[in-house]
Design a protein around this motif. Structure first.
Motif, PDB file in Angstrom:
ATOM      1  N   MET A  52       0.697  -1.129  -0.006  1.00 14.16           N
ATOM      2  CA  MET A  52       0.151  -0.082  -0.044  1.00 14.16           C
ATOM      3  C   MET A  52       1.058   1.128   0.056  1.00 14.16           C
ATOM      4  O   MET A  52       0.721   2.214  -0.864  1.00 14.16           O
ATOM      5  CB  MET A  52      -0.899  -0.085   1.229  1.00 14.16           C
ATOM      6  CG  MET A  52      -1.595   1.146   1.257  1.00 14.16           C
ATOM      7  SD  MET A  52      -2.803   1.209   2.961  1.00 14.16           S
ATOM      8  CE  MET A  52      -4.076   0.094   2.245  1.00 14.16           C
ATOM      9  N   ALA A  53       1.935   1.235   0.628  1.00  9.00           N
ATOM     10  CA  ALA A  53       2.999   2.382   0.857  1.00  9.00           C
ATOM     11  C   ALA A  53       3.466   2.499  -0.507  1.00  9.00           C
ATOM     12  O   ALA A  53       3.567   3.891  -0.933  1.00  9.00           O
ATOM     13  CB  ALA A  53       3.845   2.050   1.729  1.00  9.00           C
ATOM     14  N   SER A  54       3.690   1.541  -1.138  1.00  9.52           N
ATOM     15  CA  SER A  54       4.386   1.503  -2.484  1.00  9.52           C
ATOM     16  C   SER A  54       3.439   2.413  -3.607  1.00  9.52           C
ATOM     17  O   SER A  54       3.709   3.102  -4.427  1.00  9.52           O
ATOM     18  CB  SER A  54       4.706   0.434  -2.939  1.00  9.52           C
ATOM     19  OG  SER A  54       5.397   0.246  -4.329  1.00  9.52           O
ATOM     20  N   ALA A  55       2.170   1.900  -3.556  1.00  7.20           N
ATOM     21  CA  ALA A  55       1.071   2.324  -4.204  1.00  7.20           C
ATOM     22  C   ALA A  55       0.869   3.798  -3.970  1.00  7.20           C
ATOM     23  O   ALA A  55       0.807   4.712  -4.764  1.00  7.20           O
ATOM     24  CB  ALA A  55      -0.435   1.584  -4.113  1.00  7.20           C
ATOM     25  N   PHE A  56       0.941   4.297  -2.700  1.00  5.17           N
ATOM     26  CA  PHE A  56       0.839   5.921  -2.335  1.00  5.17           C
ATOM     27  C   PHE A  56       1.864   6.510  -2.924  1.00  5.17           C
ATOM     28  O   PHE A  56       1.784   7.724  -3.409  1.00  5.17           O
ATOM     29  CB  PHE A  56       0.852   5.869  -0.950  1.00  5.17           C
ATOM     30  CG  PHE A  56      -0.589   5.423   0.007  1.00  5.17           C
ATOM     31  CD1 PHE A  56      -1.409   5.118  -0.803  1.00  5.17           C
ATOM     32  CD2 PHE A  56      -0.369   5.279   1.291  1.00  5.17           C
ATOM     33  CE1 PHE A  56      -2.581   4.559  -0.146  1.00  5.17           C
ATOM     34  CE2 PHE A  56      -1.648   4.910   1.887  1.00  5.17           C
ATOM     35  CZ  PHE A  56      -2.755   4.697   0.991  1.00  5.17           C
ATOM     36  N   ALA A  65       1.334   6.985  -6.602  1.00  3.60           N
ATOM     37  CA  ALA A  65       0.273   7.809  -6.646  1.00  3.60           C
ATOM     38  C   ALA A  65       0.665   9.419  -6.589  1.00  3.60           C
ATOM     39  O   ALA A  65       0.183  10.367  -7.401  1.00  3.60           O
ATOM     40  CB  ALA A  65      -0.935   7.568  -5.920  1.00  3.60           C
ATOM     41  N   MET A  66       1.331   9.597  -5.637  1.00  8.19           N
ATOM     42  CA  MET A  66       1.647  11.118  -4.966  1.00  8.19           C
ATOM     43  C   MET A  66       3.066  11.557  -5.884  1.00  8.19           C
ATOM     44  O   MET A  66       3.246  12.753  -5.732  1.00  8.19           O
ATOM     45  CB  MET A  66       2.048  10.983  -3.651  1.00  8.19           C
ATOM     46  CG  MET A  66       0.844  10.529  -2.568  1.00  8.19           C
ATOM     47  SD  MET A  66       1.258  10.102  -0.996  1.00  8.19           S
ATOM     48  CE  MET A  66       1.689  11.934  -0.369  1.00  8.19           C
ATOM     49  N   ALA A  67       3.587  10.757  -6.653  1.00  5.87           N
ATOM     50  CA  ALA A  67       5.110  11.145  -7.027  1.00  5.87           C
ATOM     51  C   ALA A  67       4.534  12.432  -8.326  1.00  5.87           C
ATOM     52  O   ALA A  67       3.666  12.390  -9.046  1.00  5.87           O
ATOM     53  CB  ALA A  67       5.585  10.221  -7.995  1.00  5.87           C
ATOM     54  N   GLY A  68       5.199  13.584  -8.121  1.00  5.31           N
ATOM     55  CA  GLY A  68       5.146  14.678  -8.987  1.00  5.31           C
ATOM     56  C   GLY A  68       3.971  15.804  -8.586  1.00  5.31           C
ATOM     57  O   GLY A  68       3.915  16.594  -9.147  1.00  5.31           O
ATOM     58  N   LYS A  69       3.024  15.193  -7.475  1.00  2.00           N
ATOM     59  CA  LYS A  69       2.108  16.140  -7.214  1.00  2.00           C
ATOM     60  C   LYS A  69       2.709  17.447  -6.458  1.00  2.00           C
ATOM     61  O   LYS A  69       3.656  17.384  -5.786  1.00  2.00           O
ATOM     62  CB  LYS A  69       1.057  15.791  -6.243  1.00  2.00           C
ATOM     63  CG  LYS A  69       0.505  14.277  -6.719  1.00  2.00           C
ATOM     64  CD  LYS A  69      -0.302  14.641  -8.082  1.00  2.00           C
ATOM     65  CE  LYS A  69      -1.204  13.327  -8.647  1.00  2.00           C
ATOM     66  NZ  LYS A  69      -0.266  12.634  -9.200  1.00  2.00           N
ATOM     67  N   GLY A  70       2.391  18.600  -7.098  1.00  4.98           N
ATOM     68  CA  GLY A  70       3.002  19.749  -6.517  1.00  4.98           C
ATOM     69  C   GLY A  70       2.596  20.450  -5.153  1.00  4.98           C
ATOM     70  O   GLY A  70       3.212  21.298  -4.603  1.00  4.98           O
ATOM     71  N   ASP A  71       1.511  19.672  -4.509  1.00  9.33           N
ATOM     72  CA  ASP A  71       1.255  20.333  -3.558  1.00  9.33           C
ATOM     73  C   ASP A  71       0.454  19.366  -2.410  1.00  9.33           C
ATOM     74  O   ASP A  71       0.223  18.407  -2.750  1.00  9.33           O
ATOM     75  CB  ASP A  71      -0.029  21.722  -3.521  1.00  9.33           C
ATOM     76  CG  ASP A  71      -1.024  21.385  -4.205  1.00  9.33           C
ATOM     77  OD1 ASP A  71      -1.934  20.553  -3.671  1.00  9.33           O
ATOM     78  OD2 ASP A  71      -1.062  21.438  -5.673  1.00  9.33           O
ATOM     79  N   ALA A  72       0.399  19.705  -1.125  1.00  6.67           N
ATOM     80  CA  ALA A  72      -0.213  18.849  -0.023  1.00  6.67           C
ATOM     81  C   ALA A  72      -1.524  18.211  -0.530  1.00  6.67           C
ATOM     82  O   ALA A  72      -1.950  17.188  -0.140  1.00  6.67           O
ATOM     83  CB  ALA A  72       0.007  19.367   1.159  1.00  6.67           C
ATOM     84  N   ARG A  89      -7.377   8.233  -3.688  1.00  5.95           N
ATOM     85  CA  ARG A  89      -7.491   7.410  -4.800  1.00  5.95           C
ATOM     86  C   ARG A  89      -7.107   6.266  -4.808  1.00  5.95           C
ATOM     87  O   ARG A  89      -7.313   4.915  -5.027  1.00  5.95           O
ATOM     88  CB  ARG A  89      -7.260   8.006  -6.208  1.00  5.95           C
ATOM     89  CG  ARG A  89      -8.233   9.273  -6.411  1.00  5.95           C
ATOM     90  CD  ARG A  89      -8.038   9.803  -7.907  1.00  5.95           C
ATOM     91  NE  ARG A  89      -8.331  10.966  -8.134  1.00  5.95           N
ATOM     92  CZ  ARG A  89      -7.759  12.164  -8.293  1.00  5.95           C
ATOM     93  NH1 ARG A  89      -6.403  12.169  -8.056  1.00  5.95           N
ATOM     94  NH2 ARG A  89      -8.195  13.330  -8.737  1.00  5.95           N
ATOM     95  N   ALA A  90      -5.495   6.497  -4.438  1.00  7.45           N
ATOM     96  CA  ALA A  90      -4.790   4.911  -4.351  1.00  7.45           C
ATOM     97  C   ALA A  90      -5.369   4.088  -3.252  1.00  7.45           C
ATOM     98  O   ALA A  90      -5.135   2.874  -3.438  1.00  7.45           O
ATOM     99  CB  ALA A  90      -3.278   5.466  -4.123  1.00  7.45           C
ATOM    100  N   TYR A  91      -5.746   4.559  -2.235  1.00  5.90           N
ATOM    101  CA  TYR A  91      -6.280   3.816  -0.889  1.00  5.90           C
ATOM    102  C   TYR A  91      -7.571   2.843  -1.490  1.00  5.90           C
ATOM    103  O   TYR A  91      -7.483   1.534  -1.343  1.00  5.90           O
ATOM    104  CB  TYR A  91      -6.610   4.726   0.071  1.00  5.90           C
ATOM    105  CG  TYR A  91      -7.163   3.926   1.277  1.00  5.90           C
ATOM    106  CD1 TYR A  91      -6.229   3.839   2.228  1.00  5.90           C
ATOM    107  CD2 TYR A  91      -8.354   3.336   1.445  1.00  5.90           C
ATOM    108  CE1 TYR A  91      -6.537   3.239   3.598  1.00  5.90           C
ATOM    109  CE2 TYR A  91      -8.856   2.681   2.854  1.00  5.90           C
ATOM    110  CZ  TYR A  91      -8.037   2.778   3.754  1.00  5.90           C
ATOM    111  OH  TYR A  91      -8.317   2.021   4.817  1.00  5.90           O
ATOM    112  N   VAL A  92      -8.375   3.402  -2.218  1.00  3.03           N
ATOM    113  CA  VAL A  92      -9.565   2.848  -2.675  1.00  3.03           C
ATOM    114  C   VAL A  92      -9.268   1.635  -3.654  1.00  3.03           C
ATOM    115  O   VAL A  92      -9.800   0.615  -3.792  1.00  3.03           O
ATOM    116  CB  VAL A  92     -10.542   3.844  -3.147  1.00  3.03           C
ATOM    117  CG1 VAL A  92     -11.821   3.197  -3.773  1.00  3.03           C
ATOM    118  CG2 VAL A  92     -10.961   5.006  -2.098  1.00  3.03           C
ATOM    119  N   GLN A  93      -8.321   2.388  -4.708  1.00  5.85           N
ATOM    120  CA  GLN A  93      -7.922   1.360  -5.858  1.00  5.85           C
ATOM    121  C   GLN A  93      -7.273   0.145  -5.107  1.00  5.85           C
ATOM    122  O   GLN A  93      -7.463  -0.890  -5.923  1.00  5.85           O
ATOM    123  CB  GLN A  93      -6.896   1.949  -6.807  1.00  5.85           C
ATOM    124  CG  GLN A  93      -7.031   1.404  -8.072  1.00  5.85           C
ATOM    125  CD  GLN A  93      -8.215   0.913  -8.749  1.00  5.85           C
ATOM    126  OE1 GLN A  93      -8.989   1.894  -8.989  1.00  5.85           O
ATOM    127  NE2 GLN A  93      -8.430  -0.151  -9.177  1.00  5.85           N
TER     128      GLN A  93
END
Length: 202
Positions: free
Chosen positions: A80-84, A87-94, A103-107
Motif C-alpha cells: 500500500m505504501a508503494s502504491a501511495f 500515486a503521489m509522485a510529482g504532485k505539486g502541493d499537499a 484514490r490509491a487507497y480505494v484502488q
C-alpha cells in the motif's frame, strides 16, 4: 501420500526457491493464495505443497497460521505504501498529493480485496488506532504515510482532539468508500472514486 499427510516430496525443494529465501517464498505464495480467496481459506499445508517443502519447514518460519497472516499484513502495508508513493509522485502541493493518496487507497482495496480486509481486521476485536508518523528516514507503511499526509495538509499545531477528528474523518471517507465498493453497495467506477474524494478532500 494421503491428502492429510503433513509432508510433501522434497526432491524438488531446492529448485523451487533459493537457499535462505524460504520465508519470502512462503509469503509470496500466501499472497497468491489470498488473492484467489479469503484469508480464512489459507492452509499452511497447501502453501507448503505449492512451494515444494515439508510442513515442518513452514513451521520453522511461521509457527501457526496467525503468524503467516501477520506477515501477509506487513507485506500488504508495504504494498500500500508503494502504491501511495507512486500515486503521489510529482504532485505539486499537499492537497493534490492527499487526493492522489485517497484514490490509491480505494484502488488498492479493489485490487487486493481479501488482503485489504485482512489488513484492516483487528485481532481480538480491539479498536483501530491511526499510528503516529515515523521518524524522518524511517520506513513507513501505508497507514503511517496516510497520517503524515494528513498532518502535512492540516498541520500538527492544532488541538489534539481536532487533529484526531480530522484524521478519522478523512480516513473514514476513503475507507468507507472502499468498503461500499467491495461489498457491492456502489459501483466500483474510477469516475465515482474521483468525484467522492475530490469533493470531500478537506
Amino acid at each position: 501420500m494421503t491428502e492429510n499427510d503433513n509432508t510433501v516430496n522434497m526432491s524438488g525443494e531446492k529448485s523451487r526457491y533459493h537457499h535462505g529465501d524460504l520465508r519470502a517464498a512462503l509469503i509470496d505464495e500466501g499472497l497468491k493464495r489470498i488473492g484467489a480467496g479469503p484469508a480464512e481459506a489459507l492452509s499452511l499445508r497447501e502453501i507448503a505443497r505449492n512451494v515444494g517443502v515439508s510442513a515442518t519447514a513452514v513451521y520453522r518460519h511461521f509457527p501457526d497460521k496467525a503468524a503467516l497472516l501477520g506477515a501477509l499484513c506487513t507485506e500488504g502495508h508495504a504494498m500500500m505504501a508503494s502504491a501511495f508513493r507512486e500515486a503521489m509522485a510529482g504532485k505539486g502541493d499537499a492537497l493534490s498529493a492527499f487526493i492522489a493518496m485517497g484514490r490509491a487507497y480505494v484502488q488498492f482495496a479493489l485490487d487486493h480485496p481479501a488482503l485489504f480486509r485482512l489488513m484492516m481486521a483487528q485481532p481480538g476485536g480491539g479498536p483501530v488506532v491511526l499510528p503516529e508518523p515515523s521518524a524522518e528516514g524511517m520506513p513507513e507503511d501505508g497507514m503511517t504515510m496516510l497520517v503524515r499526509a494528513l498532518d502535512e495538509l492540516y498541520g500538527r499545531d492544532m488541538p489534539s482532539g481536532l487533529r484526531e477528528a480530522r484524521r478519522l474523518k478523512s480516513w473514514a471517507l476513503v475507507h468507507g468508500l472502499a468498503m461500499l465498493m467491495l461489498d457491492g453497495q456502489v459501483p466500483a467506477e474510477p469516475s465515482l472514486i474521483d468525484a467522492v474524494i475530490d469533493a470531500h478532500a478537506i
